[in-house]
Write a protein that holds these residues in place. Structure first.
Motif, PDB file in Angstrom:
ATOM      1  N   ARG A 151      31.176  33.686 -91.037  1.00 25.66           N
ATOM      2  CA  ARG A 151      31.524  32.290 -90.798  1.00 25.66           C
ATOM      3  C   ARG A 151      32.025  32.053 -89.373  1.00 25.66           C
ATOM      4  O   ARG A 151      31.725  31.029 -88.760  1.00 25.66           O
ATOM      5  N   TRP A 152      32.795  32.987 -88.845  1.00 28.26           N
ATOM      6  CA  TRP A 152      33.325  32.768 -87.507  1.00 28.26           C
ATOM      7  C   TRP A 152      32.233  32.803 -86.448  1.00 28.26           C
ATOM      8  O   TRP A 152      32.352  32.157 -85.396  1.00 28.26           O
ATOM      9  N   HIS A 153      31.128  33.518 -86.727  1.00 23.65           N
ATOM     10  CA  HIS A 153      29.976  33.489 -85.816  1.00 23.65           C
ATOM     11  C   HIS A 153      29.391  32.078 -85.755  1.00 23.65           C
ATOM     12  O   HIS A 153      29.053  31.570 -84.674  1.00 23.65           O
ATOM     13  N   VAL A 154      29.266  31.463 -86.925  1.00 21.70           N
ATOM     14  CA  VAL A 154      28.717  30.106 -86.995  1.00 21.70           C
ATOM     15  C   VAL A 154      29.595  29.137 -86.198  1.00 21.70           C
ATOM     16  O   VAL A 154      29.093  28.298 -85.433  1.00 21.70           O
ATOM     17  N   VAL A 155      30.905  29.261 -86.359  1.00 26.79           N
ATOM     18  CA  VAL A 155      31.829  28.359 -85.675  1.00 26.79           C
ATOM     19  C   VAL A 155      31.770  28.544 -84.163  1.00 26.79           C
ATOM     20  O   VAL A 155      31.770  27.559 -83.399  1.00 26.79           O
ATOM     21  N   LEU A 156      31.680  29.781 -83.691  1.00 27.13           N
ATOM     22  CA  LEU A 156      31.585  30.018 -82.246  1.00 27.13           C
ATOM     23  C   LEU A 156      30.299  29.420 -81.665  1.00 27.13           C
ATOM     24  O   LEU A 156      30.317  28.811 -80.586  1.00 27.13           O
ATOM     25  N   ILE A 157      29.194  29.623 -82.361  1.00 27.06           N
ATOM     26  CA  ILE A 157      27.925  29.041 -81.903  1.00 27.06           C
ATOM     27  C   ILE A 157      28.007  27.525 -81.914  1.00 27.06           C
ATOM     28  O   ILE A 157      27.491  26.842 -81.013  1.00 27.06           O
ATOM     29  N   TYR A 158      28.665  26.987 -82.927  1.00 26.23           N
ATOM     30  CA  TYR A 158      28.862  25.538 -83.030  1.00 26.23           C
ATOM     31  C   TYR A 158      29.648  25.018 -81.817  1.00 26.23           C
ATOM     32  O   TYR A 158      29.274  24.001 -81.216  1.00 26.23           O
ATOM     33  N   ILE A 368      33.119  11.298 -73.784  1.00 28.03           N
ATOM     34  CA  ILE A 368      32.203  12.387 -74.131  1.00 28.03           C
ATOM     35  C   ILE A 368      32.970  13.596 -74.640  1.00 28.03           C
ATOM     36  O   ILE A 368      32.659  14.161 -75.699  1.00 28.03           O
ATOM     37  N   TRP A 369      33.999  13.992 -73.903  1.00 27.71           N
ATOM     38  CA  TRP A 369      34.709  15.215 -74.268  1.00 27.71           C
ATOM     39  C   TRP A 369      35.672  15.009 -75.429  1.00 27.71           C
ATOM     40  O   TRP A 369      35.960  15.952 -76.175  1.00 27.71           O
ATOM     41  N   LEU A 370      36.144  13.794 -75.628  1.00 34.88           N
ATOM     42  CA  LEU A 370      36.921  13.522 -76.835  1.00 34.88           C
ATOM     43  C   LEU A 370      36.026  13.654 -78.064  1.00 34.88           C
ATOM     44  O   LEU A 370      36.431  14.216 -79.088  1.00 34.88           O
ATOM     45  N   SER A 371      34.804  13.157 -77.971  1.00 35.30           N
ATOM     46  CA  SER A 371      33.845  13.289 -79.071  1.00 35.30           C
ATOM     47  C   SER A 371      33.611  14.752 -79.415  1.00 35.30           C
ATOM     48  O   SER A 371      33.634  15.145 -80.592  1.00 35.30           O
ATOM     49  N   CYS A 372      33.395  15.571 -78.405  1.00 36.96           N
ATOM     50  CA  CYS A 372      33.150  16.996 -78.627  1.00 36.96           C
ATOM     51  C   CYS A 372      34.390  17.691 -79.193  1.00 36.96           C
ATOM     52  O   CYS A 372      34.277  18.548 -80.083  1.00 36.96           O
ATOM     53  N   PHE A 373      35.565  17.325 -78.711  1.00 42.92           N
ATOM     54  CA  PHE A 373      36.800  17.977 -79.144  1.00 42.92           C
ATOM     55  C   PHE A 373      37.110  17.686 -80.615  1.00 42.92           C
ATOM     56  O   PHE A 373      37.401  18.598 -81.393  1.00 42.92           O
ATOM     57  N   VAL A 374      37.036  16.413 -81.003  1.00 42.54           N
ATOM     58  CA  VAL A 374      37.321  16.055 -82.393  1.00 42.54           C
ATOM     59  C   VAL A 374      36.280  16.669 -83.330  1.00 42.54           C
ATOM     60  O   VAL A 374      36.616  17.154 -84.418  1.00 42.54           O
ATOM     61  N   SER A 375      35.023  16.673 -82.919  1.00 45.07           N
ATOM     62  CA  SER A 375      33.969  17.293 -83.726  1.00 45.07           C
ATOM     63  C   SER A 375      34.235  18.788 -83.889  1.00 45.07           C
ATOM     64  O   SER A 375      33.998  19.358 -84.965  1.00 45.07           O
ATOM     65  N   ALA A 376      34.725  19.421 -82.837  1.00 46.35           N
ATOM     66  CA  ALA A 376      35.061  20.844 -82.912  1.00 46.35           C
ATOM     67  C   ALA A 376      36.163  21.093 -83.933  1.00 46.35           C
ATOM     68  O   ALA A 376      36.115  22.061 -84.709  1.00 46.35           O
ATOM     69  N   LEU A 377      37.167  20.225 -83.964  1.00 46.63           N
ATOM     70  CA  LEU A 377      38.243  20.365 -84.943  1.00 46.63           C
ATOM     71  C   LEU A 377      37.719  20.257 -86.364  1.00 46.63           C
ATOM     72  O   LEU A 377      38.147  21.007 -87.257  1.00 46.63           O
ATOM     73  N   LEU A 378      36.786  19.341 -86.607  1.00 41.67           N
ATOM     74  CA  LEU A 378      36.209  19.203 -87.945  1.00 41.67           C
ATOM     75  C   LEU A 378      35.463  20.472 -88.351  1.00 41.67           C
ATOM     76  O   LEU A 378      35.476  20.862 -89.517  1.00 41.67           O
ATOM     77  N   GLY A 379      34.829  21.123 -87.380  1.00 38.12           N
ATOM     78  CA  GLY A 379      34.095  22.347 -87.675  1.00 38.12           C
ATOM     79  C   GLY A 379      34.976  23.493 -88.127  1.00 38.12           C
ATOM     80  O   GLY A 379      34.528  24.407 -88.826  1.00 38.12           O
ATOM     81  N   LEU A 380      36.244  23.445 -87.764  1.00 40.84           N
ATOM     82  CA  LEU A 380      37.177  24.511 -88.160  1.00 40.84           C
ATOM     83  C   LEU A 380      37.392  24.543 -89.678  1.00 40.84           C
ATOM     84  O   LEU A 380      37.833  25.562 -90.224  1.00 40.84           O
ATOM     85  N   LEU A 381      37.077  23.438 -90.352  1.00 42.40           N
ATOM     86  CA  LEU A 381      37.215  23.401 -91.815  1.00 42.40           C
ATOM     87  C   LEU A 381      36.357  24.481 -92.472  1.00 42.40           C
ATOM     88  O   LEU A 381      36.688  24.972 -93.551  1.00 42.40           O
ATOM     89  N   TYR A 382      35.260  24.850 -91.814  1.00 38.32           N
ATOM     90  CA  TYR A 382      34.337  25.838 -92.377  1.00 38.32           C
ATOM     91  C   TYR A 382      35.005  27.206 -92.509  1.00 38.32           C
ATOM     92  O   TYR A 382      34.642  27.996 -93.376  1.00 38.32           O
ATOM     93  N   LEU A 383      35.979  27.493 -91.640  1.00 37.09           N
ATOM     94  CA  LEU A 383      36.693  28.763 -91.730  1.00 37.09           C
ATOM     95  C   LEU A 383      37.607  28.801 -92.954  1.00 37.09           C
ATOM     96  O   LEU A 383      37.939  29.874 -93.457  1.00 37.09           O
ATOM     97  N   ILE A 384      37.994  27.614 -93.424  1.00 37.97           N
ATOM     98  CA  ILE A 384      38.878  27.523 -94.579  1.00 37.97           C
ATOM     99  C   ILE A 384      38.087  27.521 -95.874  1.00 37.97           C
ATOM    100  O   ILE A 384      38.471  28.176 -96.853  1.00 37.97           O
ATOM    101  N   VAL A 387      32.351  25.179 -98.399  1.00 37.83           N
ATOM    102  CA  VAL A 387      31.714  23.913 -98.752  1.00 37.83           C
ATOM    103  C   VAL A 387      32.113  22.801 -97.776  1.00 37.83           C
ATOM    104  O   VAL A 387      31.833  21.628 -98.012  1.00 37.83           O
ATOM    105  N   ALA A 388      32.766  23.186 -96.696  1.00 39.73           N
ATOM    106  CA  ALA A 388      33.249  22.184 -95.739  1.00 39.73           C
ATOM    107  C   ALA A 388      32.103  21.391 -95.127  1.00 39.73           C
ATOM    108  O   ALA A 388      32.282  20.221 -94.781  1.00 39.73           O
ATOM    109  N   PHE A 389      30.934  22.005 -94.994  1.00 39.69           N
ATOM    110  CA  PHE A 389      29.822  21.286 -94.373  1.00 39.69           C
ATOM    111  C   PHE A 389      29.463  20.038 -95.172  1.00 39.69           C
ATOM    112  O   PHE A 389      29.209  18.978 -94.605  1.00 39.69           O
ATOM    113  N   SER A 390      29.448  20.151 -96.503  1.00 40.58           N
ATOM    114  CA  SER A 390      29.172  18.982 -97.335  1.00 40.58           C
ATOM    115  C   SER A 390      30.239  17.915 -97.141  1.00 40.58           C
ATOM    116  O   SER A 390      29.949  16.712 -97.147  1.00 40.58           O
ATOM    117  N   ALA A 391      31.493  18.358 -96.967  1.00 43.60           N
ATOM    118  CA  ALA A 391      32.577  17.399 -96.731  1.00 43.60           C
ATOM    119  C   ALA A 391      32.373  16.662 -95.412  1.00 43.60           C
ATOM    120  O   ALA A 391      32.579  15.449 -95.320  1.00 43.60           O
TER     121      ALA A 391
END
Length: 531
Positions: A151-158, A368-384, A387-391
């Motif tokens: 999972r952490w590989h996916v998040v880093l690539i993301y 632009i960078w606020l969009s990327c930053f907030v999206s990155a935070l949402l991606g961290l749910l996958y580490l928890i 099924v976070a992707f569906s959320a």
């Protein structure tokens, strides 16, 4: 001199001035490139690919095919209602600006709520797109060399994908229109290539009865109706993001026609292309059990692998990767324009910076960078939770569609007789279509916070409800305790001389103030002063 100056102001810029804004972004997009942004964000090769496995388990082929037809029809009603309003108010603020103007004295409240739900949905949309790309890229690498990813590989690539999209939108803004045009042909050409390849090269093809009538329920729920509704998530998540055409209107020529047409075309063309893609995939299934239990990480990859072998599968997957990359980039573009417009009216923390356009790059860099930053935070749910992707996809769907519905609701309730349509009008069908759109949005808002699997456990729970509840608490709580005292909705940012068109202008001062006792205003928007 005065006549020469006015001659340089085209119709779209003149309309923007009438709505209270000066031209800051470069107005160089054509009708086609405006459509291409929305079509790229909708991206049938992204949404339908990312959630194809989810839909196979929640209804199977029948729900995938017929669900796509039904959801596309409902989405066209929503898009038509939006397009009519966009034709009257072609600004980058889009939905929240529309709500403000249509709700009368309640305008500030509806503008606030619409803008924040739209932002939430756009953050979720960007996250869902780029996260789906990261998962697919990991699956392709795994298929090519047997790499076992975690999972952490996916998040880093993301994270890397988000950074690349941020850099493109920051430094290569001149190429964005070209990239979106290429994206249109990648999507359409990709669907044709995949359709022909699977139908010609696959040794066995699924029967028509399997494709159009087969029902699958691996959710644990006993209600077939409930399972069918769950299966609509794939289609409804895909058919989002077409509001991008509205957010790009300040960069589009002939915006009061090109913007609404871009919205409608994005839904219509996506429906046709998406239907062809889904038929190709579903007819191409060789063994349903192998697809559902695939070890490749992607049901789509397994379908390609079974039908055309490893080399052919990698080539087809490369098309999907390219399409999703363009989609994610277009999503960041649209998201940053919404942040720029919303902060221009002082509605966001840090508005003083977020509404700035870089003088050389002509790009809203902070947005632009606020969009990327907030999206990155949402991606961290996958580490928890896996099924976070569906959320994330549910958040995108709910947030965007609430914001799609509120302007239409305001037009039906508060501006039923006073709304003045632009060049694109629904005429006597306006109210019926608007009512259908609002009812459908209420249904999907409730549907996508429900649990997707039974029994409900910490691993299978739909965490969308938590995020949506927290967001609602912030949006409405912040309004009641803070924003209602200072947020007045869209405010003019131009200071024009009176001319023969009787432009009335105002001076705007968005003053950042220090937070004082009692939780009072963080921002103070000066009232519009007539000159």
């Amino acid at each position: 001199m005065k006549e020469a100056k006015e001659a340089k102001v085209d119709r779209s810029e003149q309309r923007l001035r009438e709505l209270g804004y000066k031209q800051e972004l470069k107005r160089e997009l054509t009708s086609f490139t405006n459509f291409s942004v929305s079509f790229s964000v909708v991206s049938i090769l992204t949404g339908l690919t990312s959630l194809y496995g989810t839909a196979l388990n929640s209804g199977g082929p029948a729900v995938i095919i017929w669900g796509w037809v039904f959801v596309s029809a409902m989405s066209m009603c929503v898009a038509a209602a939006m397009a009519e309003i966009c034709s009257s108010y072609p600004t980058s603020g889009g939905l929240y600006y529309w709500s403000s103007k249509l709700a009368g004295r309640h305008g500030p409240f509806y503008a606030w709520v619409t803008g924040w739900w739209n932002l939430l949905g756009q953050f979720g949309c960007t996250a869902g797109i780029d996260f789906g790309l990261a998962i697919l890229l990991c699956s392709v690498i795994s298929l090519a060399n047997g790499w076992v990813y975690e999972r952490w590989h996916v998040v880093l690539i993301y994270f890397l994908i988000l950074i690349i999209h941020g850099l493109i939108n920051t430094f290569l803004v001149r190429l964005i229109a070209i990239m979106n045009t290429i994206s249109v042909w990648v999507h359409i050409g990709g669907v044709v290539i995949i359709l022909v390849t699977l139908l010609v090269k696959a040794e066995h093809k699924a029967s028509a009865s399997f494709v159009f009538t087969s029902f699958v329920n691996n959710t644990g729920w006993s209600s077939s109706v409930y399972v069918v509704l769950l299966g609509l998530l794939q289609s409804q998540f895909t058919m989002t993001g077409y509001d991008a055409s509205a957010h790009m209107t300040e960069e589009t020529k002939n915006a009061d026609v090109a913007g609404p047409v871009g919205i409608l075309m994005a839904v219509g063309v996506s429906f046709v292309a998406g239907l062809g893609y889904l038929l190709a995939l579903t007819f191409g299934i060789q063994n349903l059990d192998e697809v559902l239990g695939t070890t490749t990480g992607s049901p789509i990859a397994q379908i390609f692998l079974d039908a055309v072998g490893e080399t052919g599968a990698l080539l087809l997957l490369a098309i999907l990767l390219i399409a999703q990359f363009f989609c994610g980039n277009a999503s960041v573009t649209a998201n940053s324009r919404m942040i720029y417009a919303f902060s221009r009216d002082g509605a966001m923390p840090g508005s003083k910076y977020l509404h700035r356009i870089h003088p050389t790059l002509k790009s809203p860099i902070w947005g632009i960078w606020l969009s990327c930053f907030v999206s990155a935070l949402l991606g961290l749910l996958y580490l928890i939770n896996v099924v976070a992707f569906s959320a994330i996809t549910s958040i995108a769907t709910i947030g965007l569609y609430i914001s799609y519905g509120l302007p239409t609701f305001c037009r039906l309730v508060y501006a039923r007789d006073s709304f003045e349509p632009g060049p694109i009008s629904l005429g006597r069908f306006s109210n019926p279509i608007g009512i259908i759109a609002c009812v459908w949005i209420v249904i999907i808002t409730v549907l996508f916070v429900l649990p997707p699997a039974s029994p409900v456990t910490p691993l299978s729970m739909n965490y969308t409800v938590v995020i949506v509840a927290a967001s609602a608490f912030y949006i409405f709580g912040n309004w009641y305790f803070n924003a209602r005292h200072w947020f007045k909705g869209p405010v003019s940012n131009i200071d024009l001389e009176d001319n023969e068109h009787d432009f009335v202008a105002g001076s705007l001062s968005n003053k950042e103030t220090t937070m004082v006792e009692g939780g009072k205003t963080e921002y103070e928007v000066a009232e519009k002063e007539e000159i």
